[in-house]
Design an enzyme around this catalytic site. Structure first.
Site, mmCIF file in Angstrom:
data_model
loop_
_atom_site.group_PDB
_atom_site.id
_atom_site.type_symbol
_atom_site.label_atom_id
_atom_site.label_comp_id
_atom_site.label_asym_id
_atom_site.label_seq_id
_atom_site.Cartn_x
_atom_site.Cartn_y
_atom_site.Cartn_z
ATOM 1 N N VAL A 96 0.932 -1.173 -0.054
ATOM 2 C CA VAL A 96 -0.068 -0.109 -0.105
ATOM 3 C C VAL A 96 0.976 1.316 0.088
ATOM 4 C CG1 VAL A 96 -1.453 1.334 1.400
ATOM 5 C CG2 VAL A 96 -2.004 -1.022 1.205
ATOM 6 N N ILE A 100 -1.246 -8.103 1.194
ATOM 7 C CA ILE A 100 -1.249 -6.588 1.374
ATOM 8 C C ILE A 100 -0.304 -6.026 2.009
ATOM 9 C CG2 ILE A 100 -2.580 -4.534 1.438
ATOM 10 C CD1 ILE A 100 -3.360 -6.234 -0.856
ATOM 11 N N LYS A 101 0.871 -5.408 1.845
ATOM 12 C CA LYS A 101 1.656 -5.241 2.765
ATOM 13 C C LYS A 101 1.454 -3.585 3.229
ATOM 14 C CE LYS A 101 6.638 -5.437 2.739
ATOM 15 N NZ LYS A 101 8.009 -5.467 1.840
ATOM 16 N N ILE A 102 1.272 -3.462 4.544
ATOM 17 C CA ILE A 102 1.041 -2.231 5.119
ATOM 18 C C ILE A 102 1.807 -2.022 6.426
ATOM 19 C CG2 ILE A 102 -0.894 -1.130 6.493
ATOM 20 C CD1 ILE A 102 -2.994 -3.117 5.248
#
Length: 228
Positions: free
Chosen positions: A55, A89-91
């Site tokens: 993200v 999903i990389k946050i």
């Protein structure tokens, strides 16, 4: 890089069609997301496991925007035929990012929480039901070297190694299902010392070094014994 020009051009053309040729800001925003997805799709054709797509870092303190971006990225992957089970999903593991991941995980959108530097963040991620965390071994070491004035640490005393070991053992002690993937390594000793961790993300040069190494890892056997 010339070999990726076709992918970049394709992402730009797609973005122009979506946003209209006159809206440069929207084109760039859409093209960057599309480019990340296109690379992710190609990686998934090569590896049997998962790929992480990040993200926008500017959303790190905006929970709702991070949720919406995660949903959007997964929708793009699924529209291309990829299963959400193979995408993380990389946050950033800010408080707002962890809250966003908590919502996404409940929707079956699995997350990789990054920029993680200590147990406090790791505990919050586990309690939020996050699928995977990426603690930064090397960046923790960098901070301690600068703060202490030391040039180096032996692997067993490396602050990044100690931090990830503490997180790993905490998760196993309290039966948290969140996976620990050590990341951002500075030397081979850190990697060998953390053998036995759930996952490690290792640069190609270190993989080559490992292939020719004959070093043993007493830490991995100790960690397995603790798990039993």
């Amino acid at each position: 890089m010339p070999e990726y020009a076709e992918i970049v051009d394709g992402a730009l053309m797609w973005a122009q069609k979506q946003a209209g040729a006159s809206d440069a800001t929207a084109i760039v925003r859409l093209a960057i997301d599309r480019l990340a997805i296109e690379f992710g799709l190609r990686i998934l054709q090569i590896v049997p496991g998962r790929v992480s797509t990040e993200v926008d870092a500017r959303l790190s303190y905006d929970t709702q925007a991070s949720i919406e971006k995660g949903r959007y990225l997964i929708a793009q992957y699924e529209a291309a035929g990829a299963s959400r089970e193979r995408v993380l999903i990389k946050i950033a593991s800010t408080w707002e990012g962890i809250r966003a991941a908590e919502v996404l995980e409940k929707e079956g959108i699995h997350c990789n929480l990054t920029l993680l530097f200590g147990l406090h963040q790791a505990v919050a991620c586990a309690e939020a039901g996050v699928r995977l965390i990426s603690p930064f071994v090397g960046r923790i070491l960098d901070w301690h070297k600068k703060a202490s004035g030391r040039d180096s640490y032996p692997p067993t005393e490396d602050p990044g190694v100690v931090s990830v070991t503490t997180i790993y053992n905490y998760y196993k002690k309290f039966d948290h299902k969140t996976e620990v993937m050590g990341a951002s390594f500075r030397n081979l000793g850190e990697i060998i010392e953390l053998a036995g961790c759930d996952l490690l993300t290792i640069a190609p040069n270190f993989l080559a070094d490992l292939q020719s190494s004959t070093a043993s890892s007493p830490a991995s056997s100790t960690r397995r014994a603790r798990r039993r």
